[in-house]
Design an enzyme around this catalytic site. Structure first.
Site, PDB file in Angstrom:
ATOM      1  N   THR A  25       0.981  -1.165   0.077  1.00  0.00           N
ATOM      2  CA  THR A  25       0.103  -0.217   0.100  1.00  0.00           C
ATOM      3  C   THR A  25       0.751   1.198   0.099  1.00  0.00           C
ATOM      4  OG1 THR A  25      -1.799  -1.029   1.105  1.00  0.00           O
ATOM      5  CG2 THR A  25      -1.794   1.143   1.151  1.00  0.00           C
ATOM      6  N   SER A  55      -6.671  -1.123  -7.127  1.00  0.00           N
ATOM      7  CA  SER A  55      -6.363  -1.413  -5.473  1.00  0.00           C
ATOM      8  C   SER A  55      -4.924  -1.902  -5.642  1.00  0.00           C
ATOM      9  CB  SER A  55      -7.023  -2.586  -5.076  1.00  0.00           C
ATOM     10  OG  SER A  55      -6.664  -3.034  -3.697  1.00  0.00           O
ATOM     11  N   ASN A 114      -3.866  -4.301  -4.172  1.00  0.00           N
ATOM     12  CA  ASN A 114      -4.008  -5.840  -4.380  1.00  0.00           C
ATOM     13  C   ASN A 114      -3.915  -6.271  -5.843  1.00  0.00           C
ATOM     14  OD1 ASN A 114      -4.130  -5.373  -1.559  1.00  0.00           O
ATOM     15  ND2 ASN A 114      -6.431  -6.083  -1.623  1.00  0.00           N
ATOM     16  N   THR A 148      35.022 -39.525 -11.513  1.00  0.00           N
ATOM     17  CA  THR A 148      33.970 -39.684 -10.763  1.00  0.00           C
ATOM     18  C   THR A 148      34.265 -39.889  -9.282  1.00  0.00           C
ATOM     19  OG1 THR A 148      33.836 -42.208 -10.982  1.00  0.00           O
ATOM     20  CG2 THR A 148      32.508 -40.830 -12.669  1.00  0.00           C
ATOM     21  N   SER A 176      46.523 -12.971  -2.971  1.00  0.00           N
ATOM     22  CA  SER A 176      47.159 -12.851  -1.724  1.00  0.00           C
ATOM     23  C   SER A 176      47.822 -11.422  -1.105  1.00  0.00           C
ATOM     24  CB  SER A 176      48.019 -13.861  -1.113  1.00  0.00           C
ATOM     25  OG  SER A 176      48.648 -13.670   0.256  1.00  0.00           O
TER      26      SER A 176
END
Length: 478
Positions: free
Chosen positions: A107, A146, A148, A193, A324
């Site tokens: 709103t 609205s 909404n 894997t 670094s």
């Protein structure tokens, strides 16, 4: 104190009760109260231009629809449209000050737009901002609407707009990965894997898999984006359309599609459209899937480029910056790392969206602001992150051909390629001997006279170029 009177020009401030309105701003008392009560984050509703634009486009289309149905005069309509166009151009971002994460169910956001557009329209018609003599925020700018139905409509329009560039970035990433698949097509590579040596393959096949994933991610994002074209606009407060004239609903969709340039449609059930935000669970889910999937690729790149001495070192990533402040010469895979970190944020955003979708109550979901905040954040992070990942990392990947081949030839993965010729049991025994003695399997095979290195390489070449008897995407049935 200056009291807001009919047509007074603003001096230093205008006041409504104890609420001060700066002279150079176009918002009103509802905006100030929303800001005072509900500011919790650093981002306002104008932070994402697509959201600001979408809201103004809804107000623009509504004005035209109301004019068609005699709810506004042509003069009022023209002034509102002109104000909306200026809002879209970003002229009044400093007056759109409600927090994106406000907790009023939208709103305060809706009223901030209503007040800014009304005050600017007043000025276009020669009246003072704040007087609302000719254009009122509620009676005219918000007519037949609205919060909404307007807020979720604007949220969908903005999300649809923001997804376009993201999809393009994912497609660009897929194209670059395809290019690397072609570039590395003949490089022998050790497939792994569970982080253990597995089978021979080509490095290009690895990148071809990445490219296929990226294309699929783009396709799924495009599919869920299309679901955003159904809007709740015209349902007013709870889906009944109460407060809007009979011809408004059809007119507002016609005008909105022309204003935005996208064909938006009314829902088949307006009550469903008002009650539920499930489409944003789907959108956020695809964003999460995209982030998690690309993080997997990024993680692979960090592993394959690890080293350069103590790791795999099979790929070389572009050296973006020093790694670094204490270790000279160290360069970290910062771009893949950034992509992985980004995925954490997007996954967290998805949890918030899922919670918000779940906790809508009865006729509306009043947690739309957090959905907007989190979905927009995820799209922005992915769009910017993927662009940098593609251009600064993927585009510049090179390969150490010798190290790839060395790792393959020295591994037990060679054994898999030799099974058809020597049998599983025999190759297994030789592979265990290779591990026990710490010597390459190929060397043992040559010494035993079982297989020449040339024959073994030929078997590896065959194994890394599989032949499929079923066309991809088919069942193989006639």
């Amino acid at each position: 104190m200056n009291k807001l009177t009919h047509a007074e020009s603003r001096t230093e401030h205008d006041y409504v009760g104890d609420v001060a309105i700066p002279v150079d701003k176009l918002y009103g008392v509802n905006t100030v109260r929303g800001v005072d009560n509900l500011t919790v984050s650093p981002l306002g509703i104008a932070h994402y231009p697509e959201f600001r634009t979408a809201f103004a486009q809804c107000k623009w289309a509504a004005a035209l629809a109301n004019c068609d149905n005699d709810g506004l005069s042509a003069q009022q309509c023209d002034a509102i449209v002109a104000a909306c166009q200026e809002v879209i151009a970003g002229r009044f971002d400093d007056s759109l000050i409600v927090d994106l994460l406000e907790g009023s169910g939208g709103t305060s956001t809706n009223m901030n737009f209503n007040e800014v557009i009304a005050n600017r329209a007043q000025q276009h018609l020669g009246h003072a901002a704040g007087s609302y003599e000719v254009i009122h925020p509620n009676d005219h700018v918000n007519r037949s609407q609205s919060t909404n139905d307007v807020y979720p409509a604007a949220l969908k329009i903005a999300t649809h707009a923001m997804l376009g560039p993201l999809i393009s970035e994912v497609q660009q990433l897929a194209a670059h990965l395809d290019g690397k698949a072609t570039e590395f097509a003949d490089v022998l590579h050790l497939g792994r894997t569970c982080l253990q040596d597995a089978q021979p393959m080509r490095l290009g096949q690895l990148f071809g898999g990445y490219a296929s994933l990226a294309r699929r991610l783009a396709e799924e994002l495009a599919a869920v984006r299309d679901k955003l074209r159904t809007l709740p606009l015209g349902g007013t407060a709870i889906g009944t359309g109460f407060g809007a004239p009979a011809g408004y609903r059809s007119a507002v969709y016609l005008h909105l599609s022309r204003v935005v340039g996208v064909e938006y449609v009314a829902p088949s059930n307006p009550f469903d459209a008002m009650q539920n935000l499930d489409v944003f669970a789907r959108v956020s889910g695809e964003l999460r899937t995209c982030a998690a999937s690309l993080a997997k690729i990024a993680s692979d790149l960090t592993v394959l480029s690890s080293g350069p001495v103590g790791g795999l070192g099979e790929l070389r990533l572009p050296e973006a910056q020093a790694g670094s402040s204490i270790m000279p010469g160290k360069v970290n895979p910062v771009l893949p790392m950034a992509m992985i970190q980004l995925s954490f944020a997007v996954i967290g955003n998805d949890v918030a969206v899922a919670q918000a979708v779940q906790y809508g109550e009865l006729e509306i979901n009043h947690f739309e602001p957090v959905v907007a905040s989190r979905v927009f954040d995820s799209i922005m992070l992915l769009t910017n992150g993927i662009q940098r990942f593609t251009q600064k990392c993927v585009a510049g990947i090179t390969v150490d051909v010798e190290k790839n081949e060395q790792h393959l030839m020295n591994s037990m993965a060679v054994a898999t390629a030799l099974v058809p010729r020597l049998g599983y049991a025999r190759v297994s025994k030789l592979a265990r001997q290779s591990v026990a003695e710490g010597r390459p399997l190929l060397t043992i095979l040559e010494e035993s006279g079982l297989l020449t290195k040339a024959d073994a390489l030929a078997a590896i070449q065959t194994a890394s170029h599989p032949v499929f008897d079923v066309k991809p995407g088919t069942t193989g049935q006639r």
